[in-house]
Design a protein around this motif. Structure first.
Motif, PDB file in Angstrom:
ATOM      1  N   THR A 118       0.841  -1.189   0.000  1.00 26.32           N
ATOM      2  CA  THR A 118       0.000   0.000   0.000  1.00 26.32           C
ATOM      3  C   THR A 118       0.883   1.248   0.000  1.00 26.32           C
ATOM      4  OG1 THR A 118      -0.107  -0.049   2.423  1.00 26.32           O
ATOM      5  CG2 THR A 118      -1.869  -1.160   1.204  1.00 26.32           C
ATOM      6  N   THR A 119       0.357   2.312  -0.568  1.00 20.93           N
ATOM      7  CA  THR A 119       1.114   3.563  -0.647  1.00 20.93           C
ATOM      8  C   THR A 119       1.531   4.017   0.748  1.00 20.93           C
ATOM      9  OG1 THR A 119      -0.108   4.210  -2.624  1.00 20.93           O
ATOM     10  CG2 THR A 119       1.037   5.954  -1.417  1.00 20.93           C
ATOM     11  N   GLY A 120       2.791   4.336   0.901  1.00 19.06           N
ATOM     12  CA  GLY A 120       3.324   4.783   2.176  1.00 19.06           C
ATOM     13  C   GLY A 120       3.952   3.689   3.010  1.00 19.06           C
ATOM     14  N   ALA A 121       3.711   2.414   2.651  1.00 19.83           N
ATOM     15  CA  ALA A 121       4.315   1.313   3.401  1.00 19.83           C
ATOM     16  C   ALA A 121       5.823   1.277   3.145  1.00 19.83           C
ATOM     17  CB  ALA A 121       3.677  -0.009   2.987  1.00 19.83           C
ATOM     18  N   ALA A 122       6.563   0.839   4.157  1.00 18.72           N
ATOM     19  CA  ALA A 122       8.021   0.757   4.023  1.00 18.72           C
ATOM     20  C   ALA A 122       8.395  -0.320   3.015  1.00 18.72           C
ATOM     21  CB  ALA A 122       8.650   0.461   5.371  1.00 18.72           C
ATOM     22  N   THR A 123       9.324   0.007   2.138  1.00 18.38           N
ATOM     23  CA  THR A 123       9.844  -0.980   1.195  1.00 18.38           C
ATOM     24  C   THR A 123      11.171  -1.522   1.731  1.00 18.38           C
ATOM     25  OG1 THR A 123      10.918   0.769  -0.081  1.00 18.38           O
ATOM     26  CG2 THR A 123       8.715   0.096  -0.779  1.00 18.38           C
ATOM     27  N   THR A 128       9.735   4.412   1.057  1.00 12.20           N
ATOM     28  CA  THR A 128       8.370   3.919   1.161  1.00 12.20           C
ATOM     29  C   THR A 128       7.763   3.722  -0.222  1.00 12.20           C
ATOM     30  OG1 THR A 128       7.504   6.172   1.298  1.00 12.20           O
ATOM     31  CG2 THR A 128       8.025   5.057   3.381  1.00 12.20           C
ATOM     32  N   ASP A 129       6.656   2.995  -0.263  1.00 11.40           N
ATOM     33  CA  ASP A 129       5.986   2.726  -1.528  1.00 11.40           C
ATOM     34  C   ASP A 129       5.338   3.993  -2.066  1.00 11.40           C
ATOM     35  OD1 ASP A 129       4.779   0.295  -3.252  1.00 11.40           O
ATOM     36  OD2 ASP A 129       3.250   1.832  -2.989  1.00 11.40           O
ATOM     37  N   ASP A 130       5.651   4.337  -3.319  1.00 11.86           N
ATOM     38  CA  ASP A 130       5.165   5.574  -3.924  1.00 11.86           C
ATOM     39  C   ASP A 130       4.264   5.367  -5.133  1.00 11.86           C
ATOM     40  OD1 ASP A 130       6.859   7.394  -2.255  1.00 11.86           O
ATOM     41  OD2 ASP A 130       8.473   6.346  -3.293  1.00 11.86           O
ATOM     42  N   ALA A 184       9.715   4.518  -5.091  1.00 19.40           N
ATOM     43  CA  ALA A 184       9.828   3.067  -4.972  1.00 19.40           C
ATOM     44  C   ALA A 184       8.454   2.418  -5.076  1.00 19.40           C
ATOM     45  CB  ALA A 184      10.482   2.687  -3.645  1.00 19.40           C
ATOM     46  N   ALA A 185       8.455   1.157  -5.490  1.00 17.27           N
ATOM     47  CA  ALA A 185       7.245   0.344  -5.543  1.00 17.27           C
ATOM     48  C   ALA A 185       7.574  -1.020  -4.964  1.00 17.27           C
ATOM     49  CB  ALA A 185       6.732   0.210  -6.976  1.00 17.27           C
ATOM     50  N   GLY A 186       6.911  -1.387  -3.861  1.00 19.66           N
ATOM     51  CA  GLY A 186       7.157  -2.663  -3.206  1.00 19.66           C
ATOM     52  C   GLY A 186       6.166  -3.720  -3.656  1.00 19.66           C
ATOM     53  N   ILE A 187       6.666  -4.931  -3.923  1.00 22.85           N
ATOM     54  CA  ILE A 187       5.824  -6.032  -4.393  1.00 22.85           C
ATOM     55  C   ILE A 187       6.196  -7.293  -3.628  1.00 22.85           C
ATOM     56  CG2 ILE A 187       5.162  -7.444  -6.376  1.00 22.85           C
ATOM     57  CD1 ILE A 187       5.809  -5.048  -8.139  1.00 22.85           C
ATOM     58  N   THR A 188       5.177  -8.024  -3.184  1.00 23.76           N
ATOM     59  CA  THR A 188       5.374  -9.238  -2.398  1.00 23.76           C
ATOM     60  C   THR A 188       5.006 -10.467  -3.215  1.00 23.76           C
ATOM     61  OG1 THR A 188       4.917  -8.088  -0.310  1.00 23.76           O
ATOM     62  CG2 THR A 188       4.670 -10.476  -0.314  1.00 23.76           C
ATOM     63  N   LEU A 189       5.897 -11.459  -3.220  1.00 24.36           N
ATOM     64  CA  LEU A 189       5.614 -12.749  -3.845  1.00 24.36           C
ATOM     65  C   LEU A 189       5.259 -13.752  -2.754  1.00 24.36           C
ATOM     66  CD1 LEU A 189       5.637 -14.647  -6.367  1.00 24.36           C
ATOM     67  CD2 LEU A 189       8.000 -15.193  -5.748  1.00 24.36           C
ATOM     68  N   THR A 190       4.139 -14.449  -2.924  1.00 19.04           N
ATOM     69  CA  THR A 190       3.725 -15.508  -2.008  1.00 19.04           C
ATOM     70  C   THR A 190       3.742 -16.834  -2.753  1.00 19.04           C
ATOM     71  OG1 THR A 190       2.321 -14.019  -0.717  1.00 19.04           O
ATOM     72  CG2 THR A 190       1.873 -16.373  -0.537  1.00 19.04           C
ATOM     73  N   ALA A 191       4.344 -17.852  -2.124  1.00 21.85           N
ATOM     74  CA  ALA A 191       4.393 -19.199  -2.689  1.00 21.85           C
ATOM     75  C   ALA A 191       3.744 -20.162  -1.711  1.00 21.85           C
ATOM     76  CB  ALA A 191       5.841 -19.609  -2.969  1.00 21.85           C
TER      77      ALA A 191
END
Length: 373
Positions: A118-123, A128-130, A184-191
């Motif tokens: 989400t926007t503002g979350a720490a990457t 932070t996520d922008d 920055a843009a943070g992305i999470t991979l779930t397996a």
């Protein structure tokens, strides 16, 4: 009766692995392997050895389901605004890399999914996520080179990953054109572990396993899949990586200097009709890492009360500067040489030219002269 038990000997054999031997891999003995332990009891009666008594026990190794997932690069992935998932115009695709490891004692599949912070979350690596990345897709490294190859890496889930084996997984996407340096843009991979197909690759992803941790153990002395219990350790996991914008940062400054007028000459000249004025268009790239490429300049002076000054020298009491048309340099005083400048000129009152590439932390200029009408 004077029978006495003189000797007890027990021996064990294992059908899949030797008892007491340390497995070569962390996953341990494979699920479905059977372990058989044989015992022999020797004894005597009245000093005479009797026929030994024997028995055996066999059980099937159950399935331990465990996995790990990590971000692979140890740093954010540098991208530029407008970079895409496709390899176009010689630009690499925009992608993040993760490593998924099967710590289970059986081959398994993995379902994969991606979510944006989400926007503002720490990457993880930068601020932070922008911004959000569009057209997110997930692909599995098919050739094991650890690099995303568009059109080659096409699998969207992990199929039949062996015990203790690892594979790279890529998240690719399109970077919007609006972010600026440092965004920055943070992305999470779930397996998530899914059922394997006993070594058969291809087809659809397997279904979910049942967790048998709380149920009675269904021991069986044969290789019987129905009697392999599943023990969940880490049935799924996630890791986060981020893109960070590392782009050229261009600023343009346009200035003018009066070089000569028909009354004062070159001594304290004024911008009166007939005066020669030099414009300087300075392009500065403030990025410390990234060059701006194919920098083109267009300046339309056709509607202004000036005329491009190329070769016609107006009359006057003093010598005016030599006409030089359009010049590319690295400073507004005309010094320095811009070796990759090209196409500099004027047509119909429009000044144009290419500065080529403007390197990081540098300035390049385009200069031209006009006379005041």
């Amino acid at each position: 009766m004077t029978s006495k038990l003189k000797l007890l000997v027990a021996t064990g054999t294992v059908s899949a692995v030797m008892l007491g031997a340390n497995p070569a891999f962390a996953a341990g003995t494979s699920a479905g392997d059977t372990i058989t332990n044989n015992v022999s009891v020797a004894y005597q009666v009245g000093g005479v050895s009797q026929t030994a008594e024997t028995d055996s026990d066999t059980f099937t190794v159950d399935r331990k389901l465990d996995m790990t997932i990590v971000e692979a690069d140890g740093a954010a992935r540098d991208v530029f605004p407008g970079q895409t998932a496709a390899d176009t115009a010689g630009n690499p695709p925009a992608y993040l890399t993760f490593t998924v490891t099967n710590d289970s004692n059986d081959e398994v599949d993995f379902a994969l999914s991606a979510t944006q912070l989400t926007t503002g979350a720490a990457t993880p690596f930068s601020g932070t996520d922008d911004f959000d990345v569009s057209s997110l897709q997930i692909f599995v490294d098919s050739n094991g080179n650890g690099t995303y190859d568009a059109g080659v890496d096409t699998a969207t889930f992990i199929d039949e990953l062996g015990e203790d084996a690892s594979v790279a997984v890529f998240i690719v996407g399109d970077i919007p054109t609006t972010p600026v340096n440092g965004d920055a843009a943070g992305i999470t991979l779930t397996a998530a572990i899914r059922q394997g197909n006993n070594g058969t690759t291809g087809g659809a992803i397997g279904g979910a396993y049942s967790d048998d941790s709380g149920s009675a153990n269904t021991e069986d002395g044969t290789v019987n899949v129905a009697n392999i219990d599943n023990v969940f350790v880490n049935i799924s996991g996630s890791a986060t990586d981020n893109f960070v914008i590392d782009s050229a940062s261009i600023a343009v400054a346009k200035t003018s200097t009066v070089l000569w007028d028909p009354i004062n000459g070159s001594t304290n000249p004024k911008s009166i009709p007939g005066a020669v004025v030099e414009y300087c268009i300075a392009v500065t790239n403030s990025s410390t890492t990234t060059a701006a490429t194919n920098v083109g300049i267009t300046d339309d002076i056709s509607a202004l009360d000036v005329t491009f000054y190329s070769t016609t020298i107006p009359s006057g009491p003093a010598t005016i500067p030599t006409a030089n048309g359009v010049v590319s340099a690295t400073a507004c005083d005309g010094t320095g040489t811009n070796a990759d400048a090209s196409g500099l000129g004027e047509s119909g009152g429009t000044i144009s030219g290419s500065l080529g590439d403007v390197a990081a932390s540098s300035t390049e200029t385009l200069l031209f002269r006009v006379t005041v009408d």
